[in-house]
Design a protein around this motif. Structure first.
Motif, mmCIF file in Angstrom:
data_model
loop_
_atom_site.group_PDB
_atom_site.id
_atom_site.type_symbol
_atom_site.label_atom_id
_atom_site.label_comp_id
_atom_site.label_asym_id
_atom_site.label_seq_id
_atom_site.Cartn_x
_atom_site.Cartn_y
_atom_site.Cartn_z
ATOM 1 N N ASN A 1 43.033 34.175 40.721
ATOM 2 C CA ASN A 1 43.789 35.272 41.335
ATOM 3 C C ASN A 1 45.014 35.649 40.505
ATOM 4 O OD1 ASN A 1 41.988 35.364 43.447
ATOM 5 N ND2 ASN A 1 43.211 34.050 44.786
ATOM 6 N N SER A 2 45.667 34.626 39.944
ATOM 7 C CA SER A 2 46.874 34.901 39.134
ATOM 8 C C SER A 2 46.484 35.665 37.872
ATOM 9 C CB SER A 2 47.558 33.589 38.741
ATOM 10 O OG SER A 2 47.876 32.843 39.880
ATOM 11 N N THR B 1 53.045 37.352 40.348
ATOM 12 C CA THR B 1 51.980 36.909 41.246
ATOM 13 C C THR B 1 52.257 35.453 41.637
ATOM 14 O OG1 THR B 1 49.607 36.514 41.416
ATOM 15 C CG2 THR B 1 50.510 36.440 39.203
ATOM 16 N N HIS B 2 52.099 35.154 42.919
ATOM 17 C CA HIS B 2 52.424 33.815 43.440
ATOM 18 C C HIS B 2 51.259 33.413 44.343
ATOM 19 C CE1 HIS B 2 55.395 30.863 45.325
ATOM 20 N NE2 HIS B 2 54.405 30.880 46.202
ATOM 21 N N CYS B 3 50.382 32.559 43.834
ATOM 22 C CA CYS B 3 49.158 32.269 44.586
ATOM 23 C C CYS B 3 49.095 30.833 45.067
ATOM 24 C CB CYS B 3 47.935 32.564 43.714
ATOM 25 S SG CYS B 3 47.858 34.297 43.217
ATOM 26 N N HIS B 4 48.506 30.675 46.234
ATOM 27 C CA HIS B 4 48.213 29.337 46.754
ATOM 28 C C HIS B 4 46.706 29.114 46.660
ATOM 29 C CE1 HIS B 4 52.129 27.831 48.231
ATOM 30 N NE2 HIS B 4 52.455 29.114 48.062
ATOM 31 N N THR C 1 43.509 35.508 49.268
ATOM 32 C CA THR C 1 42.948 36.612 48.478
ATOM 33 C C THR C 1 41.868 36.109 47.511
ATOM 34 O OG1 THR C 1 43.583 38.651 47.337
ATOM 35 C CG2 THR C 1 44.586 36.612 46.522
ATOM 36 N N ALA C 2 41.227 37.051 46.829
ATOM 37 C CA ALA C 2 40.190 36.737 45.836
ATOM 38 C C ALA C 2 40.500 37.584 44.594
ATOM 39 C CB ALA C 2 38.821 37.078 46.397
ATOM 40 N N PRO C 3 39.944 37.216 43.427
ATOM 41 C CA PRO C 3 40.393 37.861 42.187
ATOM 42 C C PRO C 3 40.402 39.394 42.209
ATOM 43 C CG PRO C 3 39.071 35.956 41.666
ATOM 44 C CD PRO C 3 39.024 36.095 43.160
ATOM 45 N N ARG C 4 39.299 40.015 42.676
ATOM 46 C CA ARG C 4 39.284 41.480 42.601
ATOM 47 C C ARG C 4 40.370 42.084 43.493
ATOM 48 N NH1 ARG C 4 34.201 43.969 44.580
ATOM 49 N NH2 ARG C 4 33.242 42.457 43.192
ATOM 50 N N GLU C 5 40.522 41.485 44.681
ATOM 51 C CA GLU C 5 41.526 41.998 45.619
ATOM 52 C C GLU C 5 42.939 41.791 45.069
ATOM 53 O OE1 GLU C 5 41.519 41.613 50.312
ATOM 54 O OE2 GLU C 5 42.490 39.884 49.382
ATOM 55 N N SER C 6 43.146 40.640 44.410
ATOM 56 C CA SER C 6 44.456 40.328 43.840
ATOM 57 C C SER C 6 44.827 41.387 42.793
ATOM 58 C CB SER C 6 44.392 38.936 43.207
ATOM 59 O OG SER C 6 45.541 38.663 42.471
ATOM 60 N N ALA C 7 43.859 41.736 41.954
ATOM 61 C CA ALA C 7 44.092 42.756 40.919
ATOM 62 C C ALA C 7 44.324 44.117 41.564
ATOM 63 C CB ALA C 7 42.899 42.809 39.969
ATOM 64 N N ASP C 8 43.482 44.470 42.545
ATOM 65 C CA ASP C 8 43.604 45.791 43.187
ATOM 66 C C ASP C 8 44.974 45.974 43.831
ATOM 67 O OD1 ASP C 8 41.072 46.409 42.406
ATOM 68 O OD2 ASP C 8 40.121 46.052 44.366
ATOM 69 N N LEU C 9 45.488 44.874 44.410
ATOM 70 C CA LEU C 9 46.774 44.976 45.106
ATOM 71 C C LEU C 9 47.898 45.301 44.115
ATOM 72 C CD1 LEU C 9 48.044 44.672 47.917
ATOM 73 C CD2 LEU C 9 48.445 42.262 47.397
ATOM 74 N N ILE C 10 47.911 44.597 42.988
ATOM 75 C CA ILE C 10 48.960 44.852 41.989
ATOM 76 C C ILE C 10 48.801 46.275 41.442
ATOM 77 C CG2 ILE C 10 49.819 44.180 39.686
ATOM 78 C CD1 ILE C 10 50.559 42.083 41.763
ATOM 79 N N ARG C 11 47.562 46.643 41.163
ATOM 80 C CA ARG C 11 47.316 47.988 40.612
ATOM 81 C C ARG C 11 47.787 49.054 41.601
ATOM 82 N NH1 ARG C 11 42.110 47.100 39.436
ATOM 83 N NH2 ARG C 11 42.481 46.019 37.475
ATOM 84 N N ASN D 1 57.865 39.993 43.528
ATOM 85 C CA ASN D 1 56.838 38.946 43.557
ATOM 86 C C ASN D 1 55.887 39.216 44.725
ATOM 87 O OD1 ASN D 1 55.524 36.437 43.219
ATOM 88 N ND2 ASN D 1 56.885 35.499 44.722
ATOM 89 N N ILE D 2 54.595 39.095 44.446
ATOM 90 C CA ILE D 2 53.602 39.386 45.494
ATOM 91 C C ILE D 2 52.893 38.079 45.875
ATOM 92 C CG2 ILE D 2 51.527 40.769 46.022
ATOM 93 C CD1 ILE D 2 54.151 42.391 45.703
ATOM 94 N N PRO D 3 53.377 37.408 46.940
ATOM 95 C CA PRO D 3 52.796 36.105 47.276
ATOM 96 C C PRO D 3 51.502 36.195 48.086
ATOM 97 C CG PRO D 3 55.066 36.309 48.087
ATOM 98 C CD PRO D 3 54.578 37.679 47.750
ATOM 99 N N ASP D 4 50.576 35.332 47.703
ATOM 100 C CA ASP D 4 49.387 35.104 48.533
ATOM 101 C C ASP D 4 49.672 33.780 49.243
ATOM 102 O OD1 ASP D 4 46.852 35.267 49.630
ATOM 103 O OD2 ASP D 4 45.919 34.182 47.961
ATOM 104 N N THR D 5 50.524 33.883 50.230
ATOM 105 C CA THR D 5 51.136 32.718 50.868
ATOM 106 C C THR D 5 50.119 31.730 51.435
ATOM 107 O OG1 THR D 5 52.975 34.156 51.372
ATOM 108 C CG2 THR D 5 52.868 32.111 52.640
ATOM 109 N N VAL D 6 49.030 32.250 51.964
ATOM 110 C CA VAL D 6 48.068 31.357 52.623
ATOM 111 C C VAL D 6 46.797 31.163 51.789
ATOM 112 C CG1 VAL D 6 48.901 31.712 54.959
ATOM 113 C CG2 VAL D 6 47.239 33.315 54.001
ATOM 114 N N GLY D 7 46.830 31.586 50.527
ATOM 115 C CA GLY D 7 45.677 31.367 49.641
ATOM 116 C C GLY D 7 44.433 32.081 50.124
#
Ligand code: KIV
Ligand code: ZN
Length: 524
Positions: A216-217, A204-207, A178-188, A170-176
């Protein structure tokens, strides 16, 4: 990737863990079981039922949910140490399909807290995931604050967790942040760089601190994540978590451009949304996507005209898709018990005969005062439940307030305490303050008022007001909610209901205490 089809996205609901963790959203044991059952029935794949080491209450709730669940995998949270993991396993092991979810903060800021070097943390991850895997064959691992973790280190830790046996990363964005493109790039990036990545499911675990959790999710799913972590109504700390109803409906409505499916029965969304709002005391904002009161309301003339000709003119989904009845069938004083039962069922309440009798009496009393009883009125009525042990220690028997332009206002109150009536008069800065002072006079207590909220349930001057009161006492929180056509009466009932809940919780934490001696020491 193993286990699931490429076009399937798993829905991991954490309302009972990350949601419940949000200050003030504390739920009772029974409330947690009820929500878990609804989640299980609506087709959520994984229910994160709690954090078993956090308290006996959490442990018991997770164990019970594990025993009762029929379909979903039941997951518990554990920090990166053996004690947490063992306790988590003890609770989830009863489930048909148990999962241990263990995590550690991997970003520079979070590494500083346990004061571990990168190498020490890497060893800790290997040891704890291995330990969890020796207990349970379904282990999820999370690098907390992943979106602010150095990429090389993130890849290293994810690789260690996979090698130690985690099957979900699970890849958490604990503090909310990130942004959509970055969220996708990280998983990729993780899928491309980490050896063994194709053997596990990425989650994906987003705040929602910047209002981008849903986007982002979904971006993470585009990039290969196949599990979305979310909560009902987006409940969660600060601005909350990704809202389950938003991601599920986005995937359904825009299947043309996001060709992934979930197993969630979307017609159950509205009922669970209402229950979570009621139980948590966190109302849903009127213009909230999918479940807000106005999400399907078409007020403007142009919209109404278009809607009448063809609903698709302005509606991208049907109200019935999320379980809203197509017609807001109005009930009145001639409606019978069977009609009430069927209406309440539609609204998500299955009542026993005794419960129905009680609600029916209150429904009739309301219908006498209010010509038309709408769905929202019934929901407000259902919020007026009795205390947790089925017996109200305190009950408002009579209330009359005198208010006007001249201060102070005064309240005459008869409050029954364990069956004995006490009559007082108190003054205050406004009718509600006077009423609360009167309650305090009969029943002195230390609880502080953390929230007082009033909503008009429907339109019109005969509308009911629904009042939420949150009280805090020694770290315990209780929410009371009540509705009445008189705002001050609703306030008194909500206040007293919260006090009743606090009394029950006091008794649970000090079971040998005599309620009367604890609570009635100075009663007049
Ligand atoms: O937001 C977060 O990082 C969490 C973890 C415990 C998964 O909730
Ligand atoms: Zn979280």
């Amino acid at each position: 990737m193993t286990n699931i089809k490429q076009d399937r996205v798993l829905i991991f609901d954490t309302t009972l863990r990350d949601g419940e963790q949000s200050p003030g959203a504390t739920m009772t044991h029974e409330e947690k079981l009820e929500i878990a059952q609804m989640l299980d029935e609506m087709g959520v794949d994984i229910i994160e039922a709690g954090f078993p080491i956090a308290s006996i209450g959490d442990f018991e709730a997770v164990s019970e949910i594990a025993k009762l669940s029929r379909n979903a995998t039941i997951c518990g949270l554990a920090r990166a140490n053996e004690k947490d993991i063992d306790r988590c396993w003890e609770a989830v092991r009863h489930a048909k399909s148990p999962r241990i979810h263990t995590f550690i903060g991997t970003s520079p800021l979070h590494r500083a807290i346990p004061n571990l070097t990168m190498d020490e943390m890497a060893d800790r991850i290997h040891e704890t995931v291995t330990h969890a895997r020796n207990l349970c064959d379904n282990v999820q691992w999370s690098p907390m604050d992943a979106t602010r973790t150095e990429h090389d280190y993130l890849c290293r830790t994810v690789e260690i967790a996979i090698k130690a046996g985690a099957s979900t990363i699970n890849i958490p964005d604990t503090v909310g942040y990130t942004a959509p493109r970055e969220s996708a790039d990280l998983i990729r990036m993780l899928i491309e760089r980490v050896p063994g990545a194709d053997e596990v499911i990425f989650a994906t675990h987003c705040h929602n601190d910047l209002g981008m959790a849903t986007a982002n999710s979904l971006a993470a799913v585009e990039a290969g994540a196949r599990q979305i972590e979310c909560t009902i109504n987006g409940l969660g700390e600060r601005a909350g978590n990704t809202a389950l109803e938003e991601v599920v409906m986005a995937l359904k409505v825009r299947h043309d451009i996001m060709p992934w499916t979930t197993e969630v029965d979307t017609t159950k969304i509205m009922a669970i949304s209402r229950r979570v709002a009621t139980i948590s005391g966190f109302p849903v904002q009127y213009n909230k996507a999918i479940v807000g009161k106005n999400a399907f309301a078409h007020e403007s003339g142009i919209h109404q005209d278009g809607m009448l000709k063809n609903a698709e003119t302005f509606e991208i989904m049907r109200p019935t898709d999320i379980g809203l009845s197509a017609t807001n069938l109005v009930m009145g004083k001639h409606s019978g018990r069977a009609a009430l039962r069927s209406k309440l069922k539609e609204l998500g309440f299955e009542l026993s005969d005794n419960q129905l009798m009680d609600v029916f009496v209150r429904f009739k009393a309301l219908a006498d005062r209010k010509k038309e009883v709408y769905d929202d009125d019934l929901l407000a009525l259902m919020r007026d439940q009795s205390s947790e042990d089925g017996h109200d220690h305190l009950q408002v028997k009579f209330l009359r307030v005198i208010c006007g332009t001249e201060a102070p206002q005064s309240a005459d109150l008869i409050l029954s305490v364990d069956g004995k009536d006490h009559q007082v008069t108190a003054t205050g800065d406004g009718p509600v303050d006077a009423t609360f002072n009167a309650v305090q006079k009969v029943f002195p207590h230390q609880a502080t008022l953390a929230l007082y909220q009033v909503h008009a349930v429907t339109d019109g001057t005969d509308a009911q007001a629904t009042v939420s009161v949150r009280l805090e006492e020694d770290g315990r929180i209780a929410v009371g909610q009540a509705a009445d056509t008189d705002t001050v009466v609703a306030s008194a009932k909500a206040y007293v209901q919260a006090l009743n809940k606090l009394i029950v919780r006091r008794q649970k934490t000090a079971p040998n205490a005599d309620v009367k001696s604890v609570t009635m020491r100075d009663a007049g």
